[in-house]
Design a protein around this motif. Structure first.
Motif, PDB file in Angstrom:
ATOM      1  N   HIS A  24       0.855  -1.180   0.000  1.00  0.00           N
ATOM      2  CA  HIS A  24       0.000   0.000   0.000  1.00  0.00           C
ATOM      3  C   HIS A  24       0.890   1.228   0.000  1.00  0.00           C
ATOM      4  CE1 HIS A  24      -3.094   2.823   1.278  1.00  0.00           C
ATOM      5  NE2 HIS A  24      -3.949   1.937   0.800  1.00  0.00           N
ATOM      6  N   GLU A  25       0.485   2.242  -0.735  1.00  0.00           N
ATOM      7  CA  GLU A  25       1.336   3.422  -0.888  1.00  0.00           C
ATOM      8  C   GLU A  25       1.579   4.155   0.427  1.00  0.00           C
ATOM      9  OE1 GLU A  25      -0.330   5.920  -3.837  1.00  0.00           O
ATOM     10  OE2 GLU A  25      -0.173   4.413  -5.420  1.00  0.00           O
ATOM     11  N   SER A  26       0.626   4.079   1.350  1.00  0.00           N
ATOM     12  CA  SER A  26       0.780   4.845   2.578  1.00  0.00           C
ATOM     13  C   SER A  26       1.632   4.134   3.624  1.00  0.00           C
ATOM     14  CB  SER A  26      -0.601   5.154   3.178  1.00  0.00           C
ATOM     15  OG  SER A  26      -1.209   3.965   3.617  1.00  0.00           O
ATOM     16  N   LEU A  27       2.006   2.880   3.388  1.00  0.00           N
ATOM     17  CA  LEU A  27       2.799   2.144   4.370  1.00  0.00           C
ATOM     18  C   LEU A  27       4.279   2.305   4.046  1.00  0.00           C
ATOM     19  CD1 LEU A  27       0.777  -1.154   4.740  1.00  0.00           C
ATOM     20  CD2 LEU A  27       0.849   0.776   6.291  1.00  0.00           C
ATOM     21  N   ASN A  28       4.940   3.166   4.782  1.00  0.00           N
ATOM     22  CA  ASN A  28       6.367   3.371   4.603  1.00  0.00           C
ATOM     23  C   ASN A  28       7.097   2.439   5.574  1.00  0.00           C
ATOM     24  OD1 ASN A  28       8.968   4.262   4.419  1.00  0.00           O
ATOM     25  ND2 ASN A  28       8.453   6.436   4.588  1.00  0.00           N
ATOM     26  N   PRO A  29       7.950   1.541   5.087  1.00  0.00           N
ATOM     27  CA  PRO A  29       8.624   0.589   5.975  1.00  0.00           C
ATOM     28  C   PRO A  29       9.493   1.267   7.030  1.00  0.00           C
ATOM     29  CG  PRO A  29       9.000   0.006   3.678  1.00  0.00           C
ATOM     30  CD  PRO A  29       8.290   1.321   3.691  1.00  0.00           C
ATOM     31  N   LEU A  30      10.094   2.395   6.699  1.00  0.00           N
ATOM     32  CA  LEU A  30      10.937   3.103   7.662  1.00  0.00           C
ATOM     33  C   LEU A  30      10.101   3.658   8.817  1.00  0.00           C
ATOM     34  CD1 LEU A  30      13.824   3.976   8.234  1.00  0.00           C
ATOM     35  CD2 LEU A  30      13.351   6.076   6.989  1.00  0.00           C
ATOM     36  N   VAL A  31       8.957   4.219   8.510  1.00  0.00           N
ATOM     37  CA  VAL A  31       8.092   4.776   9.554  1.00  0.00           C
ATOM     38  C   VAL A  31       7.499   3.647  10.395  1.00  0.00           C
ATOM     39  CG1 VAL A  31       5.974   6.086   9.972  1.00  0.00           C
ATOM     40  CG2 VAL A  31       7.584   6.842   8.224  1.00  0.00           C
ATOM     41  N   THR A  32       7.073   2.572   9.745  1.00  0.00           N
ATOM     42  CA  THR A  32       6.487   1.443  10.468  1.00  0.00           C
ATOM     43  C   THR A  32       7.517   0.789  11.387  1.00  0.00           C
ATOM     44  OG1 THR A  32       5.040   1.030   8.585  1.00  0.00           O
ATOM     45  CG2 THR A  32       5.259  -0.736  10.193  1.00  0.00           C
ATOM     46  N   GLY A  33       8.707   0.536  10.869  1.00  0.00           N
ATOM     47  CA  GLY A  33       9.761  -0.067  11.675  1.00  0.00           C
ATOM     48  C   GLY A  33      10.237   0.859  12.784  1.00  0.00           C
ATOM     49  N   GLY A  34      10.354   2.143  12.468  1.00  0.00           N
ATOM     50  CA  GLY A  34      10.775   3.109  13.475  1.00  0.00           C
ATOM     51  C   GLY A  34       9.752   3.240  14.598  1.00  0.00           C
ATOM     52  N   GLY A  35       8.482   3.222  14.234  1.00  0.00           N
ATOM     53  CA  GLY A  35       7.432   3.296  15.250  1.00  0.00           C
ATOM     54  C   GLY A  35       7.419   2.071  16.140  1.00  0.00           C
ATOM     55  N   ALA A  36       7.604   0.899  15.540  1.00  0.00           N
ATOM     56  CA  ALA A  36       7.659  -0.334  16.329  1.00  0.00           C
ATOM     57  C   ALA A  36       8.877  -0.322  17.248  1.00  0.00           C
ATOM     58  CB  ALA A  36       7.698  -1.546  15.404  1.00  0.00           C
TER      59      ALA A  36
END
Length: 54
Positions: A24-36
């Protein structure tokens, strides 16, 4: 529903999703991983505060 028919439906569903790449275009792996990572570090910090020897 048998296991074979359920597996066939999943394969068909997965094959249909490959047109768009599956991301999905809104799922940025860097933001998701950083948030986790930040959430886990916060939980680790909270845990170490409660486990102090007094």
């Amino acid at each position: 529903m048998s296991f074979h028919s359920a597996a066939a439906q999943l394969v068909t569903l997965a094959a249909e999703g490959e047109e768009h790449g599956g991301n999905h275009e809104s799922l940025n792996p860097l933001v998701t991983g950083g948030g986790a990572f930040l959430a886990l570090m916060l939980l680790l910090w909270i845990t170490t505060r409660f486990n102090r020897d007094r």
